[in-house]
Write an enzyme that holds these catalytic residues in place. Structure first.
Site, PDB file in Angstrom:
ATOM      1  N   GLY A  37       0.779  -1.237   0.000  1.00 27.98           N
ATOM      2  CA  GLY A  37       0.000   0.000   0.000  1.00 27.98           C
ATOM      3  C   GLY A  37       0.810   1.287   0.000  1.00 27.98           C
ATOM      4  O   GLY A  37       0.359   2.291   0.552  1.00 27.98           O
ATOM      5  N   ASN A  51       1.326   3.142  -2.648  1.00 28.36           N
ATOM      6  CA  ASN A  51       0.533   4.100  -3.443  1.00 28.36           C
ATOM      7  C   ASN A  51      -0.678   4.583  -2.656  1.00 28.36           C
ATOM      8  O   ASN A  51      -1.075   5.741  -2.765  1.00 28.36           O
ATOM      9  CB  ASN A  51       0.108   3.477  -4.774  1.00 28.36           C
ATOM     10  CG  ASN A  51       1.228   3.554  -5.795  1.00 28.36           C
ATOM     11  OD1 ASN A  51       1.554   4.635  -6.289  1.00 28.36           O
ATOM     12  ND2 ASN A  51       1.848   2.414  -6.088  1.00 28.36           N
ATOM     13  N   MET A 101      -4.402  -7.211  -6.644  1.00 21.36           N
ATOM     14  CA  MET A 101      -3.852  -8.303  -7.448  1.00 21.36           C
ATOM     15  C   MET A 101      -4.885  -9.304  -7.965  1.00 21.36           C
ATOM     16  O   MET A 101      -4.534 -10.468  -8.220  1.00 21.36           O
ATOM     17  CB  MET A 101      -2.759  -9.034  -6.645  1.00 21.36           C
ATOM     18  CG  MET A 101      -1.586  -8.152  -6.261  1.00 21.36           C
ATOM     19  SD  MET A 101      -0.792  -7.343  -7.682  1.00 21.36           S
ATOM     20  CE  MET A 101       0.113  -8.736  -8.361  1.00 21.36           C
ATOM     21  N   ARG A 102      -6.128  -8.883  -8.135  1.00 18.87           N
ATOM     22  CA  ARG A 102      -7.121  -9.755  -8.756  1.00 18.87           C
ATOM     23  C   ARG A 102      -7.548  -9.119 -10.075  1.00 18.87           C
ATOM     24  O   ARG A 102      -7.679  -7.894 -10.150  1.00 18.87           O
ATOM     25  CB  ARG A 102      -8.386  -9.916  -7.888  1.00 18.87           C
ATOM     26  CG  ARG A 102      -8.159 -10.321  -6.470  1.00 18.87           C
ATOM     27  CD  ARG A 102      -7.466 -11.632  -6.295  1.00 18.87           C
ATOM     28  NE  ARG A 102      -8.180 -12.783  -6.820  1.00 18.87           N
ATOM     29  CZ  ARG A 102      -7.696 -14.028  -6.809  1.00 18.87           C
ATOM     30  NH1 ARG A 102      -6.479 -14.257  -6.320  1.00 18.87           N
ATOM     31  NH2 ARG A 102      -8.390 -15.027  -7.276  1.00 18.87           N
ATOM     32  N   ILE A 103      -7.753  -9.954 -11.075  1.00 15.43           N
ATOM     33  CA  ILE A 103      -8.237  -9.417 -12.351  1.00 15.43           C
ATOM     34  C   ILE A 103      -9.745  -9.229 -12.251  1.00 15.43           C
ATOM     35  O   ILE A 103     -10.474 -10.141 -11.824  1.00 15.43           O
ATOM     36  CB  ILE A 103      -7.835 -10.351 -13.508  1.00 15.43           C
ATOM     37  CG1 ILE A 103      -6.314 -10.287 -13.644  1.00 15.43           C
ATOM     38  CG2 ILE A 103      -8.513  -9.922 -14.816  1.00 15.43           C
ATOM     39  CD1 ILE A 103      -5.740 -11.198 -14.692  1.00 15.43           C
ATOM     40  N   LEU A 104     -10.201  -8.042 -12.596  1.00  8.75           N
ATOM     41  CA  LEU A 104     -11.626  -7.719 -12.464  1.00  8.75           C
ATOM     42  C   LEU A 104     -12.372  -8.138 -13.736  1.00  8.75           C
ATOM     43  O   LEU A 104     -11.860  -7.995 -14.846  1.00  8.75           O
ATOM     44  CB  LEU A 104     -11.788  -6.219 -12.214  1.00  8.75           C
ATOM     45  CG  LEU A 104     -11.202  -5.756 -10.873  1.00  8.75           C
ATOM     46  CD1 LEU A 104     -11.071  -4.233 -10.842  1.00  8.75           C
ATOM     47  CD2 LEU A 104     -12.059  -6.250  -9.700  1.00  8.75           C
ATOM     48  N   ASN A 109      -6.281   2.787 -12.495  1.00  8.40           N
ATOM     49  CA  ASN A 109      -5.233   1.864 -12.042  1.00  8.40           C
ATOM     50  C   ASN A 109      -3.880   2.539 -12.217  1.00  8.40           C
ATOM     51  O   ASN A 109      -3.722   3.397 -13.077  1.00  8.40           O
ATOM     52  CB  ASN A 109      -5.281   0.591 -12.900  1.00  8.40           C
ATOM     53  CG  ASN A 109      -4.214  -0.414 -12.508  1.00  8.40           C
ATOM     54  OD1 ASN A 109      -3.980  -0.664 -11.316  1.00  8.40           O
ATOM     55  ND2 ASN A 109      -3.540  -0.996 -13.494  1.00  8.40           N
ATOM     56  N   HIS A 137       0.058   1.461 -13.074  1.00  6.57           N
ATOM     57  CA  HIS A 137       0.832   0.328 -13.578  1.00  6.57           C
ATOM     58  C   HIS A 137       2.289   0.749 -13.726  1.00  6.57           C
ATOM     59  O   HIS A 137       2.569   1.835 -14.245  1.00  6.57           O
ATOM     60  CB  HIS A 137       0.259  -0.125 -14.928  1.00  6.57           C
ATOM     61  CG  HIS A 137       0.990  -1.314 -15.479  1.00  6.57           C
ATOM     62  ND1 HIS A 137       0.804  -2.593 -14.982  1.00  6.57           N
ATOM     63  CD2 HIS A 137       1.937  -1.411 -16.444  1.00  6.57           C
ATOM     64  CE1 HIS A 137       1.598  -3.427 -15.635  1.00  6.57           C
ATOM     65  NE2 HIS A 137       2.288  -2.744 -16.521  1.00  6.57           N
ATOM     66  N   GLU A 173       5.507   6.891  -9.247  1.00  7.88           N
ATOM     67  CA  GLU A 173       4.124   6.443  -9.026  1.00  7.88           C
ATOM     68  C   GLU A 173       3.474   7.292  -7.942  1.00  7.88           C
ATOM     69  O   GLU A 173       2.320   7.707  -8.052  1.00  7.88           O
ATOM     70  CB  GLU A 173       4.089   4.967  -8.618  1.00  7.88           C
ATOM     71  CG  GLU A 173       4.532   4.016  -9.708  1.00  7.88           C
ATOM     72  CD  GLU A 173       4.396   2.550  -9.285  1.00  7.88           C
ATOM     73  OE1 GLU A 173       3.441   2.214  -8.567  1.00  7.88           O
ATOM     74  OE2 GLU A 173       5.259   1.753  -9.685  1.00  7.88           O
TER      75      GLU A 173
HETATM   76  C1  GRF Z   1       2.936  -0.755  -7.703  1.00 10.57           C
HETATM   77  O1  GRF Z   1       4.152  -0.891  -8.360  1.00 10.57           O
HETATM   78  C2  GRF Z   1       1.815  -0.522  -8.684  1.00 10.57           C
HETATM   79  O2  GRF Z   1       2.226   0.183  -9.815  1.00 10.57           O
HETATM   80  C3  GRF Z   1       1.417  -1.925  -9.066  1.00 10.57           C
HETATM   81  O3  GRF Z   1       1.547  -2.675  -7.886  1.00 10.57           O
HETATM   82  C4  GRF Z   1       2.492  -2.053  -7.025  1.00 10.57           C
HETATM   83  C5  GRF Z   1       1.789  -1.792  -5.738  1.00 10.57           C
HETATM   84  O4  GRF Z   1       2.644  -1.280  -4.747  1.00 10.57           O
HETATM   85  N1  GRF Z   1       0.102  -1.939  -9.650  1.00 10.57           N
HETATM   86  P1  GRF Z   1       2.047  -0.648  -3.447  1.00 10.57           P
HETATM   87  O5  GRF Z   1       1.188  -1.720  -2.770  1.00 10.57           O
HETATM   88  O6  GRF Z   1       1.248   0.554  -3.817  1.00 10.57           O
HETATM   89  O7  GRF Z   1       3.233  -0.292  -2.590  1.00 10.57           O
END
Ligand code: GRF
Length: 228
Positions: free
Chosen positions: A24, A26, A103-106, A120, A122, A187
């Protein structure tokens, strides 16, 4: 007076639901941004599909409501899993869903239900390097420029109109870990930026392209589409 908040309280903004599965960082960037005076969004709910996701602790520390909807409670029944998430988000009054390491595909059902209200982040310059292990693959491919993307979600994985990107040079000395760290820093800049632009009502989806209205100051390394 009716409709006015007591002095000292932050006026409410666009209500975010943040979906996580892990550390978490982000989410933390969004928590920090929302705590800034004048930031036009607030986190209404942090929802995890894993009860032990560290991001849940970050949310609790910031006194943000959390929910766990575990996919394991719905074996072989993705529609029920997603309906439970959808109900939790709607129950919290969420207006924009932010995937942050979820980490689940919607399914198309969920994605279409939140059409243009689901974004999202990425860790690559999409449409290059969709999927996992983006930093390893960028180094292996010999690209000189890598980065990250915030985009609206579409049913196909890591596809959808691009809102903001940030470019990160790949150094000759980089290993995936070092590159990942520098991308992650970006990010944490561009996710709050994208949320702010959306919350300010400046992001329009035109066909499958995003148009951002007006100038975006201080975004030297953040590439807003179209360039400001
Ligand atoms: C990040 O690199 C994001 O771009 C990807 O998964 C990672 C999540 O990291 N989708 P965090 O849980 O936000 O630290």
């Amino acid at each position: 007076m009716a409709g006015l908040k007591p002095a000292g309280l932050k006026p409410s903004g666009l209500k975010l639901g943040v979906l996580i599965s892990g550390r978490g960082s982000n989410l933390q960037a969004l928590i920090d941004a929302c705590a800034q005076p004048g930031f036009p969004a607030e986190i209404a709910l942090v929802l995890s599909n894993k009860a032990d996701a560290y991001g849940l602790e970050r949310a609790a520390k910031a006194s943000i409501a959390t929910a766990v909807v575990s996919h394991r409670d719905y074996p072989g029944d993705k529609p029920a899993f997603e309906a439970a998430m959808d109900a939790a988000l709607r129950g919290a009054g969420v207006e924009l869903v932010c995937l942050a390491g979820f980490m689940r595909i919607l399914s198309p059902w969920f994605v279409e239900r939140w059409q243009n209200r689901l974004i999202n982040i990425h860790p690559s310059l999409l449409p290059s390097f969709k999927g996992l292990d983006t930093h390893e693959r960028a180094i292996a491919a010999g690209v000189r420029v890598h980065g990250c993307t915030v985009h609206y979600v579409r049913p196909a994985m890591d596809e959808g109109p691009i809102i903001v990107q940030a470019a990160v040079p790949v150094l000759g000395t980089d290993d995936p870990h070092a590159l990942a760290e520098r991308v992650l820093e970006q990010e944490h800049r561009i996710y709050p930026l994208a949320v702010r632009l959306i919350a300010e009502g400046r992001v329009r989806v035109d066909g499958e392209r995003v148009v951002v209205e007006g100038h975006v100051p201080g975004t030297d390394a953040a590439l807003v589409n179209p360039a400001a």
